[in-house]
Design a protein around this motif. Structure first.
Motif, PDB file in Angstrom:
ATOM      1  N   GLN A  41       0.516  -1.214  -0.071  1.00  0.00           N
ATOM      2  CA  GLN A  41      -0.029  -0.010   0.248  1.00  0.00           C
ATOM      3  C   GLN A  41       1.114   1.145  -0.182  1.00  0.00           C
ATOM      4  OE1 GLN A  41      -3.021   0.046   2.997  1.00  0.00           O
ATOM      5  NE2 GLN A  41      -2.810   2.344   3.202  1.00  0.00           N
ATOM      6  N   SER A  45       2.057   1.966  -4.649  1.00  0.00           N
ATOM      7  CA  SER A  45       0.902   2.416  -4.891  1.00  0.00           C
ATOM      8  C   SER A  45       1.067   3.795  -5.856  1.00  0.00           C
ATOM      9  CB  SER A  45       0.109   3.047  -3.669  1.00  0.00           C
ATOM     10  OG  SER A  45       0.824   4.019  -3.176  1.00  0.00           O
ATOM     11  N   GLU A  46       0.092   4.508  -6.518  1.00  0.00           N
ATOM     12  CA  GLU A  46       0.300   5.417  -7.377  1.00  0.00           C
ATOM     13  C   GLU A  46       1.131   6.655  -6.612  1.00  0.00           C
ATOM     14  OE1 GLU A  46      -2.865   8.210  -9.625  1.00  0.00           O
ATOM     15  OE2 GLU A  46      -3.346   5.948  -9.833  1.00  0.00           O
ATOM     16  N   GLN A  47       1.099   6.648  -5.659  1.00  0.00           N
ATOM     17  CA  GLN A  47       1.770   7.860  -4.782  1.00  0.00           C
ATOM     18  C   GLN A  47       2.528   7.288  -3.660  1.00  0.00           C
ATOM     19  OE1 GLN A  47      -1.145  10.972  -4.024  1.00  0.00           O
ATOM     20  NE2 GLN A  47      -0.178  12.133  -5.898  1.00  0.00           N
TER      21      GLN A  47
END
Length: 149
Positions: A41, A45-47
């Motif tokens: 997580q 993740s994307e960021q």
């Protein structure tokens, strides 16, 4: 031949194993409270909140460096926070740690960061010598922790 690359989601198990290995190396396993789900997580993740560089020799992971970004309000610049630098024992003495540090320096250059900061135990004389040989300033400063949960 040594190669260094950013870890991807397929490296999650290896990253978790490396985190456990450095904790065991420093006899600090009790402080590792993360899990693979949390790493997935937070790091993939994307960021992502952190990133990991993996050093490989002949497609085998030899070591890693993990880092995140912070901002120095005094300098008005971005600073890299090096969390872990670790090389498996069988690969030590091959300048892998030095090459991981150089790779971190290159990442900083790409991101226009002006400094890499990290902690080292005062009695870790080998690491202190290694960092000084790189040209790092090792200062003895009090470390404060306010545990909130």
């Amino acid at each position: 031949m040594l190669s260094i690359r950013h870890a991807g989601i397929d490296d999650l198990d290896a990253v978790f194993e490396l985190i456990q290995a450095i904790a065991a190396h420093h006899n600090q396993q009790q402080y590792v409270t993360t899990c693979k789900t949390q790493l997935l997580q937070d790091g993939f993740s994307e960021q992502p909140k952190f990133k990991v560089l993996l050093a490989e020799i002949d497609s085998k992971i030899a070591g890693y460096a993990s880092y995140s970004w912070m901002y120095s309000i005094w300098r008005g610049k971005t600073v890299m926070n090096l969390d872990d630098l670790f090389v498996w024992e069988q690969y030590r003495g091959q300048k892998i740690g030095q090459q991981l540090m150089q790779a971190l320096r290159e990442v900083c250059s790409e991101q226009h960061a002006v400094q890499i900061r990290w902690e080292v135990e005062q009695d870790n004389h080998g690491a202190i010598r290694f960092y000084r040989e790189l040209g790092a300033d090792v200062s003895i400063k009090g470390l404060c922790r306010w545990q909130l949960s």
